[in-house]
Design a protein around this motif. Structure first.
Motif, mmCIF file in Angstrom:
data_model
loop_
_atom_site.group_PDB
_atom_site.id
_atom_site.type_symbol
_atom_site.label_atom_id
_atom_site.label_comp_id
_atom_site.label_asym_id
_atom_site.label_seq_id
_atom_site.Cartn_x
_atom_site.Cartn_y
_atom_site.Cartn_z
ATOM 1 N N SER A 113 0.829 -1.210 0.000
ATOM 2 C CA SER A 113 0.000 0.000 0.000
ATOM 3 C C SER A 113 0.864 1.261 0.000
ATOM 4 O O SER A 113 0.514 2.252 -0.641
ATOM 5 N N VAL A 114 2.014 1.221 0.678
ATOM 6 C CA VAL A 114 2.941 2.358 0.641
ATOM 7 C C VAL A 114 3.463 2.559 -0.783
ATOM 8 O O VAL A 114 3.524 3.689 -1.287
ATOM 9 N N ARG A 115 3.839 1.447 -1.439
ATOM 10 C CA ARG A 115 4.344 1.542 -2.814
ATOM 11 C C ARG A 115 3.288 2.098 -3.769
ATOM 12 O O ARG A 115 3.583 2.946 -4.606
ATOM 13 N N CYS A 116 2.058 1.609 -3.650
ATOM 14 C CA CYS A 116 0.988 2.098 -4.540
ATOM 15 C C CYS A 116 0.764 3.595 -4.357
ATOM 16 O O CYS A 116 0.660 4.343 -5.341
ATOM 17 N N ALA A 117 0.689 4.039 -3.119
ATOM 18 C CA ALA A 117 0.482 5.463 -2.854
ATOM 19 C C ALA A 117 1.680 6.271 -3.343
ATOM 20 O O ALA A 117 1.523 7.356 -3.920
ATOM 21 N N GLY A 118 2.886 5.763 -3.145
ATOM 22 C CA GLY A 118 4.092 6.456 -3.589
ATOM 23 C C GLY A 118 4.165 6.567 -5.099
ATOM 24 O O GLY A 118 4.530 7.620 -5.642
ATOM 25 N N VAL A 119 3.833 5.484 -5.788
ATOM 26 C CA VAL A 119 3.853 5.506 -7.259
ATOM 27 C C VAL A 119 2.828 6.504 -7.785
ATOM 28 O O VAL A 119 3.120 7.272 -8.710
ATOM 29 N N LEU B 163 -2.279 18.882 -2.992
ATOM 30 C CA LEU B 163 -3.465 18.130 -3.406
ATOM 31 C C LEU B 163 -3.092 16.692 -3.765
ATOM 32 O O LEU B 163 -3.739 15.744 -3.328
ATOM 33 N N TRP B 164 -2.033 16.520 -4.548
ATOM 34 C CA TRP B 164 -1.604 15.176 -4.944
ATOM 35 C C TRP B 164 -1.110 14.382 -3.731
ATOM 36 O O TRP B 164 -1.336 13.183 -3.644
ATOM 37 N N LEU B 165 -0.438 15.063 -2.810
ATOM 38 C CA LEU B 165 0.018 14.402 -1.588
ATOM 39 C C LEU B 165 -1.179 13.915 -0.763
ATOM 40 O O LEU B 165 -1.179 12.797 -0.250
ATOM 41 N N GLY B 166 -2.205 14.748 -0.682
ATOM 42 C CA GLY B 166 -3.428 14.352 0.023
ATOM 43 C C GLY B 166 -4.119 13.170 -0.639
ATOM 44 O O GLY B 166 -4.607 12.254 0.030
ATOM 45 N N LEU B 167 -4.152 13.185 -1.963
ATOM 46 C CA LEU B 167 -4.767 12.086 -2.706
ATOM 47 C C LEU B 167 -4.000 10.780 -2.482
ATOM 48 O O LEU B 167 -4.605 9.717 -2.259
ATOM 49 N N ALA B 168 -2.668 10.851 -2.518
ATOM 50 C CA ALA B 168 -1.851 9.665 -2.260
ATOM 51 C C ALA B 168 -2.043 9.188 -0.821
ATOM 52 O O ALA B 168 -2.085 7.984 -0.555
ATOM 53 N N GLY B 169 -2.182 10.120 0.107
ATOM 54 C CA GLY B 169 -2.440 9.757 1.503
ATOM 55 C C GLY B 169 -3.771 9.044 1.658
ATOM 56 O O GLY B 169 -3.887 8.064 2.408
ATOM 57 N N LEU B 170 -4.802 9.515 0.965
ATOM 58 C CA LEU B 170 -6.104 8.848 1.000
ATOM 59 C C LEU B 170 -6.026 7.440 0.424
ATOM 60 O O LEU B 170 -6.649 6.506 0.943
ATOM 61 N N LEU B 171 -5.268 7.288 -0.657
ATOM 62 C CA LEU B 171 -5.093 5.949 -1.228
ATOM 63 C C LEU B 171 -4.413 5.029 -0.232
ATOM 64 O O LEU B 171 -4.817 3.881 -0.059
ATOM 65 N N PHE B 172 -3.393 5.530 0.452
ATOM 66 C CA PHE B 172 -2.710 4.718 1.459
ATOM 67 C C PHE B 172 -3.670 4.305 2.571
ATOM 68 O O PHE B 172 -3.698 3.145 2.976
ATOM 69 N N VAL B 173 -4.471 5.229 3.066
ATOM 70 C CA VAL B 173 -5.420 4.917 4.136
ATOM 71 C C VAL B 173 -6.431 3.871 3.670
ATOM 72 O O VAL B 173 -6.787 2.951 4.415
ATOM 73 N N ALA B 174 -6.881 3.985 2.418
ATOM 74 C CA ALA B 174 -7.853 3.025 1.887
ATOM 75 C C ALA B 174 -7.239 1.635 1.728
ATOM 76 O O ALA B 174 -7.913 0.625 1.951
ATOM 77 N N LEU B 175 -5.961 1.571 1.357
ATOM 78 C CA LEU B 175 -5.312 0.281 1.110
ATOM 79 C C LEU B 175 -4.643 -0.316 2.341
ATOM 80 O O LEU B 175 -4.297 -1.490 2.337
ATOM 81 N N CYS B 176 -4.445 0.482 3.372
ATOM 82 C CA CYS B 176 -3.727 0.016 4.564
ATOM 83 C C CYS B 176 -4.466 -1.161 5.201
ATOM 84 O O CYS B 176 -5.640 -1.049 5.550
ATOM 85 N N PRO B 177 -3.793 -2.302 5.358
ATOM 86 C CA PRO B 177 -4.467 -3.491 5.866
ATOM 87 C C PRO B 177 -4.660 -3.450 7.386
ATOM 88 O O PRO B 177 -3.943 -2.748 8.100
ATOM 89 N N ALA B 178 -5.621 -4.210 7.854
ATOM 90 C CA ALA B 178 -5.824 -4.358 9.291
ATOM 91 C C ALA B 178 -4.883 -5.441 9.807
ATOM 92 O O ALA B 178 -4.643 -6.438 9.124
#
Length: 185
Positions: A35-41, A63-78
């Motif tokens: 998830s870190v890699r996906c958000a970073g890419v 804005l792009w940093l916020g969008l990548a952060g949202l992607l990370f939060v959505a993909l971050c596993p439990a």
């Protein structure tokens, strides 16, 4: 001292787990880095695209940093862990815990991704991905053993079918991996 304080001072092994506790540690770490890699890419691609077109400014970069952060939060596993009589699912900000020896219901929730909803007699509620249990038979064994105690004690009134489906899936995946490792595919 209360029981909660005693649990904090128990010895911990190299994975950060207490004796008798199991978790999806290795899979969780791999999924976290994914998830870190996906958000970073995504961030790098968006920044490069804006830079290439000459429209990159601090506001758009934020804005792009916020969008990548949202992607990370959505993909971050439990991170799922279990011990005798309990199962917990910890996300970034919150941990949900359920008493597996006092389960009231277990339901499969269908949707974009299948989820297993566990509820206990005290109102505790945990949603987990059944793939976590399939990938980690130790977690499944811990949950199954305690769910049987719940059923024997009469608290588990709904969920035998959902547990049986997960059990069949775990058994099938385990058998396939044994055949794969032994070369009998």
């Amino acid at each position: 001292m209360g029981r909660r304080d005693d649990a904090r001072h128990q010895p911990v092994d190299a994975d950060g787990e207490k004796p008798g506790e199991v978790s999806n540690g290795l899979q969780w770490t791999q999924e976290l880095w994914s998830s870190v890699r996906c958000a970073g890419v995504l961030l790098v691609l968006l920044l490069l695209l804006d830079w290439g077109t000459g429209r990159l400014d601090p506001l758009r970069a934020a804005l792009w940093l916020g969008l990548a952060g949202l992607l990370f939060v959505a993909l971050c596993p439990a991170r799922v862990s279990a011990g005798e009589g309990w199962l917990s699912s910890r996300r970034m900000l919150r941990e949900h815990r359920v008493r597996t020896d006092l389960l009231v219901s277990v339901r499969c929730l269908d949707g974009i991704s299948q989820r297993l909803l566990l509820r206990d007699a005290f109102g505790g509620r945990v949603e987990i991905d059944p793939d976590v249990l399939v990938a980690n038979p130790q977690l499944w064994h811990r949950l199954d053993e305690d769910a049987r105690k719940s059923a024997a004690g009469g608290t588990l009134v709904c969920g035998a079918t959902a547990l049986r489906r997960v059990s069949e899936r775990v058994d099938r995946e385990t058998a396939e991996s044994v055949f794969r490792v032994s070369g009998l595919e």
